[in-house]
Design a protein around this motif. Structure first.
Motif, mmCIF file in Angstrom:
data_model
loop_
_atom_site.group_PDB
_atom_site.id
_atom_site.type_symbol
_atom_site.label_atom_id
_atom_site.label_comp_id
_atom_site.label_asym_id
_atom_site.label_seq_id
_atom_site.Cartn_x
_atom_site.Cartn_y
_atom_site.Cartn_z
ATOM 1 N N HIS A 25 -4.998 2.404 -3.213
ATOM 2 C CA HIS A 25 -5.131 3.999 -3.525
ATOM 3 C C HIS A 25 -5.422 5.218 -2.809
ATOM 4 O O HIS A 25 -5.131 6.598 -3.383
ATOM 5 C CB HIS A 25 -5.935 3.681 -4.785
ATOM 6 C CG HIS A 25 -7.238 3.899 -4.347
ATOM 7 N ND1 HIS A 25 -7.975 3.127 -3.978
ATOM 8 C CD2 HIS A 25 -8.075 5.051 -3.702
ATOM 9 C CE1 HIS A 25 -9.469 3.464 -3.810
ATOM 10 N NE2 HIS A 25 -9.360 4.780 -3.742
ATOM 11 N N LYS A 26 -5.290 4.506 -1.528
ATOM 12 C CA LYS A 26 -5.410 6.093 -0.243
ATOM 13 C C LYS A 26 -4.257 6.676 -0.129
ATOM 14 O O LYS A 26 -4.283 7.521 0.699
ATOM 15 C CB LYS A 26 -6.458 5.804 1.084
ATOM 16 C CG LYS A 26 -8.241 5.406 -0.111
ATOM 17 C CD LYS A 26 -8.620 6.670 -0.590
ATOM 18 C CE LYS A 26 -9.865 6.950 -0.270
ATOM 19 N NZ LYS A 26 -10.116 7.912 -1.172
ATOM 20 N N GLY A 27 -3.046 5.989 0.090
ATOM 21 C CA GLY A 27 -1.853 6.195 0.039
ATOM 22 C C GLY A 27 -1.541 6.322 1.570
ATOM 23 O O GLY A 27 -0.612 6.856 2.199
ATOM 24 N N LEU A 28 -2.344 5.445 2.833
ATOM 25 C CA LEU A 28 -1.902 5.215 4.043
ATOM 26 C C LEU A 28 -1.086 4.713 4.139
ATOM 27 O O LEU A 28 0.203 5.289 5.697
ATOM 28 C CB LEU A 28 -3.315 4.371 4.630
ATOM 29 C CG LEU A 28 -5.076 5.103 4.191
ATOM 30 C CD1 LEU A 28 -5.291 4.398 4.611
ATOM 31 C CD2 LEU A 28 -5.163 6.295 4.910
ATOM 32 N N ASP A 29 0.275 3.738 3.728
ATOM 33 C CA ASP A 29 1.333 3.759 3.436
ATOM 34 C C ASP A 29 1.951 4.768 3.917
ATOM 35 O O ASP A 29 3.317 4.836 4.707
ATOM 36 C CB ASP A 29 1.919 1.848 2.634
ATOM 37 C CG ASP A 29 1.316 2.842 1.506
ATOM 38 O OD1 ASP A 29 1.164 3.521 1.014
ATOM 39 O OD2 ASP A 29 2.673 2.121 0.065
ATOM 40 N N THR A 30 2.254 5.317 2.725
ATOM 41 C CA THR A 30 3.189 6.498 2.301
ATOM 42 C C THR A 30 2.579 7.425 3.967
ATOM 43 O O THR A 30 3.637 7.842 4.535
ATOM 44 C CB THR A 30 2.630 7.418 1.662
ATOM 45 O OG1 THR A 30 3.209 6.978 0.381
ATOM 46 C CG2 THR A 30 3.040 9.104 1.356
ATOM 47 N N GLY A 59 -11.879 -1.851 5.310
ATOM 48 C CA GLY A 59 -10.904 -1.176 3.817
ATOM 49 C C GLY A 59 -9.894 -2.838 4.126
ATOM 50 O O GLY A 59 -9.540 -3.431 4.914
ATOM 51 N N GLU A 60 -9.637 -3.375 3.191
ATOM 52 C CA GLU A 60 -8.901 -4.530 3.032
ATOM 53 C C GLU A 60 -7.871 -4.415 3.458
ATOM 54 O O GLU A 60 -6.714 -5.668 3.838
ATOM 55 C CB GLU A 60 -8.864 -5.204 1.784
ATOM 56 C CG GLU A 60 -8.069 -4.568 0.978
ATOM 57 C CD GLU A 60 -9.167 -3.309 0.033
ATOM 58 O OE1 GLU A 60 -9.012 -3.215 -0.964
ATOM 59 O OE2 GLU A 60 -10.355 -3.479 0.657
ATOM 60 N N ASP A 61 -6.885 -2.843 3.591
ATOM 61 C CA ASP A 61 -5.238 -2.553 3.834
ATOM 62 C C ASP A 61 -5.308 -3.109 5.612
ATOM 63 O O ASP A 61 -4.706 -2.240 5.724
ATOM 64 C CB ASP A 61 -4.974 -1.931 3.519
ATOM 65 C CG ASP A 61 -4.480 -2.079 1.639
ATOM 66 O OD1 ASP A 61 -4.743 -3.528 1.598
ATOM 67 O OD2 ASP A 61 -4.138 -1.263 1.559
ATOM 68 N N GLU A 62 -6.243 -3.084 6.553
ATOM 69 C CA GLU A 62 -6.490 -2.650 7.531
ATOM 70 C C GLU A 62 -5.098 -3.174 8.599
ATOM 71 O O GLU A 62 -4.099 -3.659 9.125
ATOM 72 C CB GLU A 62 -7.996 -3.215 8.471
ATOM 73 C CG GLU A 62 -7.639 -2.397 10.395
ATOM 74 C CD GLU A 62 -9.126 -2.606 10.788
ATOM 75 O OE1 GLU A 62 -8.796 -2.348 12.031
ATOM 76 O OE2 GLU A 62 -10.136 -2.790 9.666
ATOM 77 N N SER A 63 -5.247 -4.595 7.963
ATOM 78 C CA SER A 63 -4.121 -5.777 9.067
ATOM 79 C C SER A 63 -2.643 -5.178 8.872
ATOM 80 O O SER A 63 -2.171 -5.138 9.545
ATOM 81 C CB SER A 63 -4.811 -7.006 8.528
ATOM 82 O OG SER A 63 -4.238 -7.377 7.251
ATOM 83 N N LEU A 84 -5.072 13.751 3.834
ATOM 84 C CA LEU A 84 -5.039 12.943 2.596
ATOM 85 C C LEU A 84 -4.222 12.399 1.545
ATOM 86 O O LEU A 84 -3.523 13.306 0.703
ATOM 87 C CB LEU A 84 -6.743 13.745 2.045
ATOM 88 C CG LEU A 84 -7.511 13.839 0.911
ATOM 89 C CD1 LEU A 84 -8.224 11.996 1.638
ATOM 90 C CD2 LEU A 84 -8.035 14.813 0.159
ATOM 91 N N PRO A 85 -4.181 11.449 2.234
ATOM 92 C CA PRO A 85 -2.713 11.276 1.462
ATOM 93 C C PRO A 85 -2.199 10.677 -0.015
ATOM 94 O O PRO A 85 -1.890 9.420 -0.395
ATOM 95 C CB PRO A 85 -1.674 9.920 2.571
ATOM 96 C CG PRO A 85 -3.276 9.541 3.021
ATOM 97 C CD PRO A 85 -3.717 10.732 3.195
ATOM 98 N N SER A 86 -3.975 10.482 -0.194
ATOM 99 C CA SER A 86 -4.626 9.791 -2.287
ATOM 100 C C SER A 86 -3.340 9.607 -3.122
ATOM 101 O O SER A 86 -2.915 10.663 -3.089
ATOM 102 C CB SER A 86 -5.773 9.832 -3.083
ATOM 103 O OG SER A 86 -6.172 10.016 -1.098
ATOM 104 N N LEU A 87 -3.915 8.083 -3.238
ATOM 105 C CA LEU A 87 -2.666 8.394 -5.059
ATOM 106 C C LEU A 87 -3.549 8.867 -5.700
ATOM 107 O O LEU A 87 -2.816 9.306 -7.251
ATOM 108 C CB LEU A 87 -2.178 6.886 -5.126
ATOM 109 C CG LEU A 87 -1.427 6.363 -4.098
ATOM 110 C CD1 LEU A 87 -1.536 4.795 -4.908
ATOM 111 C CD2 LEU A 87 -0.200 6.999 -3.937
#
Length: 404
Positions: free
Chosen positions: A222-227, A250-254, A290-293
């Protein structure tokens, strides 16, 4: 007792802060960080604060201890579905009743079941109860969502008896009104930031170093880091003079590391993990991202601005109150990679002096809107029973950051 001491005692408040999550927690969290910030400042200026929270399995286990010099009480309860909740609620009621003359005000930091109990008893005891609505969880999946079983509906009804609703953004305030909460009891009062903690450093001229951007927060979807990574690659592919710092875990680091490699920007991106000295990282950046969804009001945003950084952010709750495009940052639509890339190109093409000037405005603006001393002063008025319609507190449609 000397007259001077009597006057000090008369003006000293005793405040109970109720938090429905572990405190403290490693790495911090939005609500937990705000509780610590407010409690420490209130203590510093002479008030007495106690923090009350359940004793969660994943949090600290001592029933009573001091954290950061603040008393913390944790209510134990059995880890049995249904029974555990009943025991916890009963123990909260009993504690509040026993200590009904000990506190001048109760500040609820998450609008959930414990908050509903505080509202019901506070109204009976004539104790001011400030209920903070801090994010989309409460509005999207908590008690404030229409429907639910009898228990949910009863708790939602009890929440409506709060003395004051603290909406940390204008969007949240408007949403509360739309859901039937009385506008005359809503105060638009943002999270606070201690600007004194963050300095504006003198950096080497940019010709001697890369243009450096920073993100601080959880590495979650939900932080939009892929964007963020996609927009960064689109704006800066193959450039060696740009640097992106990602602070947090966070769980998306890898997954994000793999995405950076696939986009060919591994050399530009640095994963710093959790940092206790985040203010030093911010002091060495040129701007923030800050690219948050979705947000309520990001503490990271406040810290970015307090550090004198212009911010590129999505147009979400909180950010849209404080960021004024062209003055202290940029706003782009949630998930819009092209719009983000355009903002990044504008940052890179901007004269260094102009970007520094925008950072100065950012620090000035956040201090005016969300400076710790100002927020605490307004909270003290509410703790003392001031009407939410008092000038300077009343909810209206203007963004929190206006009136500079």
């Amino acid at each position: 007792m000397p007259l001077e001491r009597q006057q000090v005692e008369r003006h000293r408040l005793r405040i109970l802060m109720v938090l429905e999550s572990p405190f403290p927690i490693f790495g911090g969290g939005g609500a937990e960080s705000q509780v610590r910030t407010l409690a420490c400042e209130l203590k510093r200026i002479g008030h007495r604060v106690t923090i009350l929270t359940p004793r969660f399995a994943e949090g600290p286990q001592r029933v009573v201890e001091r954290c950061f010099g603040i008393p913390v009480c944790r209510l134990p309860y059995p880890r049995v579905r249904g029974l555990g909740s009943l025991v916890l609620w009963s123990r909260l009621l009993a504690l509040l009743w026993r200590r009904r003359r000990r506190y001048d005000a109760w500040h609820v930091h998450i609008a959930h079941y414990l908050g509903a109990i505080c509202c019901a008893l506070g109204r009976r005891l004539d104790v001011p109860v400030v209920v903070k609505i801090s994010g989309q969880w409460e509005l999207g999946s908590g008690l404030l969502v229409d429907g639910g079983g009898l228990g949910v509906r009863m708790a939602r009804h009890l929440l409506k008896s709060a003395s004051v609703y603290q909406a940390i953004s204008r969007r949240i305030g408007s949403e509360l009104v739309a859901r039937g909460m009385p506008a005359e009891r809503i105060v638009a009062l943002p999270n606070a930031v201690d600007v004194r903690r963050f300095g504006v450093s003198q950096k080497a001229p940019r010709l001697q170093r890369p243009l450096t951007a920073v993100y601080v927060g959880r590495l979650q979807q939900h932080k939009g880091l892929d964007t963020l990574l996609s927009g960064w690659a689109r704006a800066f592919a193959a450039r060696a003079d740009v640097h992106l710092l990602l602070v947090g875990r966070g769980e998306d680091e890898s997954k994000l590391r793999a995405q950076a490699a696939q986009l060919g920007i591994t050399d530009q991106v640095q994963f710093l993990g959790h940092r206790d000295d985040v203010e030093l990282v911010l002091a060495n950046a040129d701007f923030a991202l800050l690219p948050s969804l979705i947000e309520g009001l990001s503490n990271s945003l406040l810290e970015f601005m307090a550090s004198g950084l212009a911010v590129v952010a999505t147009r979400v709750s909180g950010s849209e109150d404080l960021i004024v495009p062209g003055r202290n940052g940029w706003l782009f639509p949630v998930g819009d990679v092209d719009a983000l890339a355009l903002c990044l190109r504008e940052v890179a093409a901007m004269p260094e002096e102009k970007l520094i000037e925008m950072g100065r405005f950012a620090r000035r603006d956040v201090e005016a809107a969300a400076g710790l001393e100002s927020v605490v002063a307004r909270l003290l008025s509410l703790y003392r029973g001031a009407s939410p319609s008092t000038p300077g507190l009343a909810f209206n449609a203007a963004p929190i950051g206006q009136g500079r």
